[in-house]
Design a protein around this motif. Structure first.
Motif, PDB file in Angstrom:
ATOM      1  N   VAL A   6       0.819  -1.201   0.000  1.00  0.00           N
ATOM      2  CA  VAL A   6       0.000   0.000   0.000  1.00  0.00           C
ATOM      3  C   VAL A   6       0.854   1.253   0.000  1.00  0.00           C
ATOM      4  N   LYS A   7       0.623   2.137  -0.960  1.00  0.00           N
ATOM      5  CA  LYS A   7       1.305   3.423  -1.035  1.00  0.00           C
ATOM      6  C   LYS A   7       0.236   4.505  -1.169  1.00  0.00           C
ATOM      7  N   PRO A   8      -0.414   4.901  -0.061  1.00  0.00           N
ATOM      8  CA  PRO A   8      -1.555   5.795  -0.149  1.00  0.00           C
ATOM      9  C   PRO A   8      -1.178   7.183  -0.627  1.00  0.00           C
ATOM     10  N   THR A   9      -2.093   7.808  -1.345  1.00  0.00           N
ATOM     11  CA  THR A   9      -1.896   9.189  -1.748  1.00  0.00           C
ATOM     12  C   THR A   9      -2.187  10.099  -0.576  1.00  0.00           C
ATOM     13  N   GLU A  56       7.005  -0.852  16.604  1.00  0.00           N
ATOM     14  CA  GLU A  56       7.587  -1.429  15.401  1.00  0.00           C
ATOM     15  C   GLU A  56       6.722  -1.145  14.175  1.00  0.00           C
ATOM     16  N   THR A  57       5.401  -1.186  14.348  1.00  0.00           N
ATOM     17  CA  THR A  57       4.496  -0.890  13.233  1.00  0.00           C
ATOM     18  C   THR A  57       4.666   0.551  12.764  1.00  0.00           C
ATOM     19  N   LEU A  58       4.761   1.472  13.696  1.00  0.00           N
ATOM     20  CA  LEU A  58       4.937   2.878  13.322  1.00  0.00           C
ATOM     21  C   LEU A  58       6.249   3.092  12.577  1.00  0.00           C
ATOM     22  N   GLN A  62       6.766   4.303   8.553  1.00  0.00           N
ATOM     23  CA  GLN A  62       7.103   5.713   8.744  1.00  0.00           C
ATOM     24  C   GLN A  62       7.318   6.452   7.419  1.00  0.00           C
ATOM     25  N   LYS A  63       7.918   5.781   6.453  1.00  0.00           N
ATOM     26  CA  LYS A  63       8.200   6.448   5.176  1.00  0.00           C
ATOM     27  C   LYS A  63       6.920   6.907   4.495  1.00  0.00           C
ATOM     28  N   GLU A  64       5.826   6.192   4.699  1.00  0.00           N
ATOM     29  CA  GLU A  64       4.552   6.611   4.116  1.00  0.00           C
ATOM     30  C   GLU A  64       4.148   7.987   4.642  1.00  0.00           C
ATOM     31  N   PHE A  65       4.329   8.187   5.938  1.00  0.00           N
ATOM     32  CA  PHE A  65       4.017   9.499   6.517  1.00  0.00           C
ATOM     33  C   PHE A  65       4.944  10.567   5.941  1.00  0.00           C
ATOM     34  N   GLU A  66       6.217  10.223   5.825  1.00  0.00           N
ATOM     35  CA  GLU A  66       7.171  11.191   5.285  1.00  0.00           C
ATOM     36  C   GLU A  66       6.826  11.554   3.834  1.00  0.00           C
ATOM     37  N   ASP A  67       6.426  10.563   3.039  1.00  0.00           N
ATOM     38  CA  ASP A  67       6.034  10.834   1.658  1.00  0.00           C
ATOM     39  C   ASP A  67       4.755  11.657   1.600  1.00  0.00           C
ATOM     40  N   SER A  75      12.806   8.658  14.521  1.00  0.00           N
ATOM     41  CA  SER A  75      12.125   7.928  15.591  1.00  0.00           C
ATOM     42  C   SER A  75      13.058   6.930  16.243  1.00  0.00           C
ATOM     43  N   GLU A  76      12.816   6.700  17.521  1.00  0.00           N
ATOM     44  CA  GLU A  76      13.637   5.769  18.299  1.00  0.00           C
ATOM     45  C   GLU A  76      12.726   4.927  19.179  1.00  0.00           C
TER      46      GLU A  76
END
Length: 444
Positions: A6-9, A56-58, A62-67, A75-76
């Protein structure tokens, strides 16, 4: 089903679209927001996560949010006890290194409220330029709102995931002894002892034995005796006859049926032991299940039963904890941080948690979506354990400021029990030691 493809817009991310369902977003319906997700593009935020399946899920997505936003996220993940210590030290200093924090409501709620460490999210939630219209209070389970709000209605961390404690059990070991999944505490004890075979390195029961981490196990058992750690009038009930009985059964399970070295076990050690196929039962949170069904990590794939906690002498209760994710009051990037929090508890991420067995979202729109449920990759008995736990849910830790001190002090007593100490003596001593701590914390 998997969400990996999934790569949501920008406009689809909160709920996806019907077309996305075919790519793995089972049952998450479309919702189109007027939110300008790119408003803070170029900003960098720091995110402090608890090491857990939720954390771990977040990180995984994470890259989806960044995109989606153009916001860079650092994040740590830190093991929970160290994360709590780090958070208190930094927040007390007034200059924390993070903008977003993942909190354990059952441990940190009152402490964070008293410290004023979390930004009030009410203004953000009411701002249509910042919040998707599907994100409304009525979509959160009552327990999530009770955790998130203080007595004045101030909205702290957004409700992320509720964690019911359940019994994990090894179906092969039970079948070898012609045993059924226990329905009562008495059956739990008898099954644990019947399954235990030290000569073959098989043990009937495992739970957290390490100081501090061991307390939720005892308070969970206490609920079955009809008592919680603190009564409705605010008085300690940890030295009541019921609390002592719960301590006695904890001592019996952990000394007669648990593996050697259990005094050093937190959830990770318990999970690791259960994965090896030599443990009959494990009592802990439902969100720790996914590795058990992972062939690369587990020797018990397809052999695990998932069950609501058995009935105690007075009641059946599903011990309950929960976590949230919020914006730090001291952050200079509150709105960008809020967008991250909103993404973290979105219907899309909630569906991912549920479908992977990594957690149970507080959002009703996820839990009640039949299509989302169809995409759950965990066994049906895991879903049954979740649904059967909800009606008998009870908090297993007191919502107080000094909950860490509570766990430390009571944890010493419980650790002493594993060395053979008397339950009544230890619970009376620990209760007396904690009483003055509690009184000081409640003083104006």
């Amino acid at each position: 089903m998997s969400f990996d493809l999934v790569k949501p817009t920008r406009r689809q991310f909160l709920a996806g679209s019907a077309a996305m369902g075919a790519a793995g977003l089972a049952g998450v319906r479309p919702a189109y927001a007027a939110v300008d997700w790119k408003k803070y593009a170029g900003t960098t935020i720091e995110v402090n996560l608890i090491k857990s399946p939720r954390g771990e899920t977040l990180q995984r997505y994470q890259k989806e949010f960044e995109d989606l936003t153009g916001i860079k996220v650092n994040s740590e993940q830190t093991p929970e006890q160290q994360q709590r210590q780090k958070a208190v030290i930094e927040l007390t200093s007034g200059k924390p290194s993070f903008d977003v924090i993942h909190i354990s409501y059952h441990v940190q709620k009152r402490q964070f409220e008293k410290g004023g460490w979390l930004a009030d999210l009410n203004p953000f939630l009411k701002d249509p330029n910042l919040t998707d219209p599907t994100l409304v209070e009525s979509d959160f389970a009552a327990a999530g709102l009770a955790f998130a709000k203080d007595k004045n209605g101030r909205f702290g961390a957004l409700p992320f995931s509720v964690d019911y404690w359940i019994v994990y059990w090894n179906k092969d070991l039970f079948a070898a002894k012609n045993l059924d999944c226990p329905k009562t505490f008495d059956e739990l004890v008898k099954a644990a002892e019947t399954l235990t075979d030290p000569a073959n390195n098989i043990f009937g029961f495992v739970a957290r034995g390490a100081k501090n981490a061991n307390v939720p196990v005892w308070t969970s058992l206490m609920l079955g005796y009809g008592k919680s750690a603190i009564g409705p009038d605010g008085s300690l009930q940890t030295d009541s006859p019921e609390a002592i009985e719960a301590a006695t059964i904890y001592q019996r399970l952990m000394t007669k049926s648990a593996p050697r070295g259990v005094t050093g076990f937190n959830w990770a050690e318990c999970q690791s032991a259960f994965l090896q196929g030599k443990i009959g039962m494990w009592l802990d949170g439902v969100g720790f299940a996914p590795p058990l069904e992972n062939p690369q990590k587990s020797r018990v794939v397809g052999k695990v039963g998932y069950s609501v906690v058995p009935k105690g002498p007075a009641a059946q209760a599903a011990p309950t904890t929960g976590d949230g994710i919020g914006v730090v009051e001291a952050s200079a990037k509150k709105e960008a941080a809020y967008l991250y929090c909103q993404w973290a508890i979105s219907r899309q991420l909630g569906a991912r948690l549920l479908q992977a067995g990594a957690g149970v979202p507080f959002r009703n729109s996820v839990l009640n979506d039949a299509q989302v449920r169809k995409g759950v990759t965990m066994p049906a008995s895991w879903v049954d354990a979740v649904s059967q736990s909800a009606p008998v849910s009870q908090l297993c830790l007191p919502v107080i400021i000094p909950v860490t001190e509570f766990r430390d002090i009571m944890g010493v007593g419980l650790t002493n029990l594993l060395g053979g100490a008397d339950p009544a003596t230890e619970m009376n001593k620990a209760t007396e030691a904690f009483r003055s701590v509690l009184a000081r914390s409640e003083a104006p």
